[in-house]
Write a protein that holds these residues in place. Structure first.
Motif, PDB file in Angstrom:
ATOM      1  N   LEU A 194       1.257  14.835  -6.532  1.00  0.00           N
ATOM      2  CA  LEU A 194       1.578  14.096  -6.900  1.00  0.00           C
ATOM      3  C   LEU A 194       1.053  13.800  -8.140  1.00  0.00           C
ATOM      4  O   LEU A 194       0.837  12.249  -8.773  1.00  0.00           O
ATOM      5  N   ASN A 195       0.377  14.613  -9.060  1.00  0.00           N
ATOM      6  CA  ASN A 195       0.410  13.930 -10.254  1.00  0.00           C
ATOM      7  C   ASN A 195      -0.667  13.701 -10.394  1.00  0.00           C
ATOM      8  O   ASN A 195      -0.450  12.425 -11.148  1.00  0.00           O
ATOM      9  N   TYR A 233      -1.667   7.518   4.275  1.00  0.00           N
ATOM     10  CA  TYR A 233      -0.221   6.710   3.709  1.00  0.00           C
ATOM     11  C   TYR A 233       0.579   7.459   2.861  1.00  0.00           C
ATOM     12  O   TYR A 233       1.801   7.004   2.849  1.00  0.00           O
ATOM     13  N   TYR A 234       0.200   8.686   2.419  1.00  0.00           N
ATOM     14  CA  TYR A 234       0.893   9.591   1.285  1.00  0.00           C
ATOM     15  C   TYR A 234       1.161  10.897   1.678  1.00  0.00           C
ATOM     16  O   TYR A 234       1.238  12.156   1.033  1.00  0.00           O
ATOM     17  N   ASN A 235       0.660  11.312   3.293  1.00  0.00           N
ATOM     18  CA  ASN A 235       1.585  12.912   3.687  1.00  0.00           C
ATOM     19  C   ASN A 235       2.420  13.138   3.898  1.00  0.00           C
ATOM     20  O   ASN A 235       1.964  14.166   3.863  1.00  0.00           O
ATOM     21  N   PRO A 257       0.282  -1.313   0.011  1.00  0.00           N
ATOM     22  CA  PRO A 257       0.314  -0.580   0.297  1.00  0.00           C
ATOM     23  C   PRO A 257       0.928   1.175  -0.103  1.00  0.00           C
ATOM     24  O   PRO A 257       0.647   2.160  -0.699  1.00  0.00           O
ATOM     25  N   GLN A 258       1.865   0.796   1.150  1.00  0.00           N
ATOM     26  CA  GLN A 258       2.394   2.876   0.986  1.00  0.00           C
ATOM     27  C   GLN A 258       3.779   3.157  -0.480  1.00  0.00           C
ATOM     28  O   GLN A 258       3.657   3.898  -0.936  1.00  0.00           O
ATOM     29  N   THR A 282       3.145   5.873  -5.550  1.00  0.00           N
ATOM     30  CA  THR A 282       4.407   6.319  -6.520  1.00  0.00           C
ATOM     31  C   THR A 282       4.491   5.157  -7.897  1.00  0.00           C
ATOM     32  O   THR A 282       5.093   5.504  -8.903  1.00  0.00           O
ATOM     33  N   ALA A 283       3.770   4.003  -7.218  1.00  0.00           N
ATOM     34  CA  ALA A 283       3.316   3.512  -8.436  1.00  0.00           C
ATOM     35  C   ALA A 283       2.475   3.989  -9.640  1.00  0.00           C
ATOM     36  O   ALA A 283       2.522   3.759 -10.869  1.00  0.00           O
TER      37      ALA A 283
END
Length: 323
Positions: free
Chosen positions: A128-129, A90-92, A69-70, A74-75
């Motif tokens: 985060l695009n 998870y991406y803060n 998940p983390q 990125t993926a």
């Protein structure tokens, strides 16, 4: 004459434009397929596929078994997958404004109506695009669940001093504030950790604990609940921009419908699971000072956001939070 007719017919067939194949998007979830969070995401996918027949199609490829998940944000940024659903917390580290969802008292429908969703999308695109598709919350809050009878401080708030708590980045600072020790574990590790006594409690939303089976070990639910589910559906920005306008409209409309539907869907699930919780013998214990309990939790989230990136705090707080 017949030869001329056949020639014209052949020319018409050869010169006619080919029917375009529907765009296929690959989607992934941060949670296993058996959890209600993922089941609801799959309902969203079905909604898109039904409305987008011949135009756009979403293919669900799996959850944490495909990629942790983390690492999913990125993926998604790199185009490995096109769409993802999971906790924004998870991406803060990349998007501090994810905390605004977690600390919100307004729900997804209100956020879309008052312009907060558009603000969030602008932030997601920049940092985060990614295109912010929807907020899959359903108004579901979080509780603390314990094996042992909860203790309270003299101020009437929960005292976790010395307790090993299953944790994630979302809970870490709050549990520390309450005196607990954080044991960082993935969702799939929760059952075994409780079974073996590695942890004595956890923070979790008001649904989906029965999917994991952890209610078998828990004895107490600490009220009142705090925060709100921060499950976000997002898409790779470049992929979104390349979609035909009709496909974008179909996905956006599906998101609007999904945000409304999860309010009733998650509400029904919560009632069902609450009954299971009671049958398992779990008791609800109200803290002595509910207002302070909630304030500590929410202030911590908004203060954390302000310390990481203050540029959007006041605007988001005005739209998403009311004490």
């Amino acid at each position: 004459m017949r030869k001329l007719f056949l020639a014209i017919a052949a020319y018409a067939v050869l010169s006619a434009p080919a029917f375009a194949e529907p765009v296929t998007l690959r989607a992934i979830s941060a949670f296993p397929s058996n959890l209600e969070f993922t089941k609801q995401f799959q309902t969203f996918i079905e909604r898109v596929n039904k409305a987008g027949e011949g135009v756009v199609r979403v293919q669900f490829v799996g959850g944490p078994e495909v990629i942790p998940p983390q690492q999913q944000d990125t993926a998604l940024r790199n185009g490995v997958f096109d769409m993802q659903m999971g906790p924004a917390s998870y991406y803060n580290g990349i998007v501090p404004e994810a905390d605004a969802l977690f600390g919100a008292t307004a729900g997804p429908v209100q956020a879309r109506e008052n312009g907060a969703t558009k603000m969030l999308n602008d932030i997601w695109r920049k940092k985060l695009n990614a295109q912010f598709i929807g907020w899959q919350s359903g108004g579901i809050p979080f509780y603390v669940y314990l094996v042992d009878k909860p203790k309270m401080t003299s101020e009437g708030v929960l005292d976790l001093t010395g307790l090993q708590m299953r944790s994630t980045p979302a809970y870490k600072e709050w549990f520390e504030k309450l005196g607990g020790n954080n044991v960082m574990l993935q969702t799939a590790e929760m059952f075994t950790a409780l079974e073996r006594g590695v942890v004595r409690g956890l923070g979790w939303p008001a649904i989906s604990y029965t999917d994991i089976g952890v209610h078998k070990f828990l004895k107490y639910q600490v009220a009142p609940p705090v925060w709100q589910l921060d499950l976000v559906i997002m898409m790779n920005g470049k992929k979104w921009d390349a979609l035909p306008e009709q496909a974008r409209q179909i996905i956006e409309q599906a998101a609007v419908e999904h945000e409304r539907a999860t309010q009733s869907d998650f509400g029904a699930i919560r009632e069902r699971e609450d009954k299971i919780l009671r049958e398992a013998g779990v008791q609800t214990v109200e803290v002595g000072n509910p207002a302070l309990h909630r304030k500590i939790a929410h202030d911590l989230v908004w203060d954390r956001l302000a310390s990481r990136d203050p540029s959007n705090v006041e605007a988001l707080k005005a739209k998403l939070y009311q004490e």
